[in-house]
Design a protein around this motif. Structure first.
Motif: not given
Length: 234
Positions: A117-120, A136-137, A172-173, A178-179
């Motif tokens: 969701q953070a990416h999105h 989300y950040t 994922w990390l 980007n997060q």
């Protein structure tokens, strides 16, 4: 009798990379079939037959537990299956095994969905929504903090040994910038991250289909059709 290649239907995303890493770490023969999620290939009937939730990755092992083919979807379930097949990266003892499984569930239920969701909202949403970006950040930062504190107590996520929990969380990390993350803010996590990134099997795995992922950096090239080219991994 040689092991027939495991057929891996995947795409170079964090969930795909989990399975690629596991296969490389275990030294199993496998063959990857790209499923271009930018073109909606995850909805094709052939893929839905093995992944009814239309998500990558999915595998077909020609030599399943009873010697017959087995298909599996859900990356966490695939990791557990491959660990059972090879006897690697998931302890046999109950206490250690449940330690690994709880951190695997932490990835499946928290790290993956929340960082996704953070990416999105930070990168891909057509409308920049400050509330969603902040929500989300901040959750990403919280999850990184959970991982960092755990790694301050143990060398690997679930204890003294590298396991499928580490394999699940690491991909994922990789997109930490980007997060909204500053990796040096999490020194225990950074040390762990660098150790995994340096593993030869991991380095091989994250390059699988990397040439196909690059065009997804802009909206126009996101829709390029890559066809049915079958990449082979030996």
């Amino acid at each position: 009798m040689p092991q027939a290649p495991i057929e891996v239907h995947s795409w170079p995303t964090p969930n795909g990379h989990k399975v690629h890493i596991m296969l490389e770490e275990c030294g199993l023969p496998w063959r990857v079939h790209p499923v271009n999620i930018g073109k909606g290939e995850q909805f094709e009937p052939g893929f839905l037959a093995i992944s009814p939730n239309n998500k990558i990755p999915a595998i077909v092992d020609p030599q399943g537990p009873d010697g017959q083919p087995i298909s599996l979807f859900e990356s966490g379930a695939i990791l557990v299956y491959l660990a059972g097949k090879t006897g690697r990266f998931l302890p046999e003892g109950d206490r250690a095994r449940y330690q690994v499984l709880q951190w695997l569930m932490f990835q499946m239920g928290g790290v993956g969905p929340m960082l996704g969701q953070a990416h999105h909202f930070r990168l891909y949403a057509p409308e920049k929504i400050p509330y969603a970006i902040d929500r989300y950040t901040n959750e990403a930062k919280r999850l990184y903090g959970v991982i960092d504190r755990q790694l301050g107590r143990t060398p690997w996520i679930a204890g003294d040994d590298y396991s499928i929990a580490d394999i699940a969380i690491f991909p994922w990390l990789r997109s930490w910038q980007n997060q909204g993350i500053v990796l040096t803010d999490y020194p225990h996590l950074k040390k762990w991250f660098d150790a995994i990134a340096g593993r030869p099997a991991v380095q091989r795995a994250v390059q699988v289909m990397a040439d196909l992922r690059k065009p997804l950096t802009d909206d126009r090239s996101r829709d390029i059709l890559f066809g049915k080219t079958q990449y082979q991994k030996r």
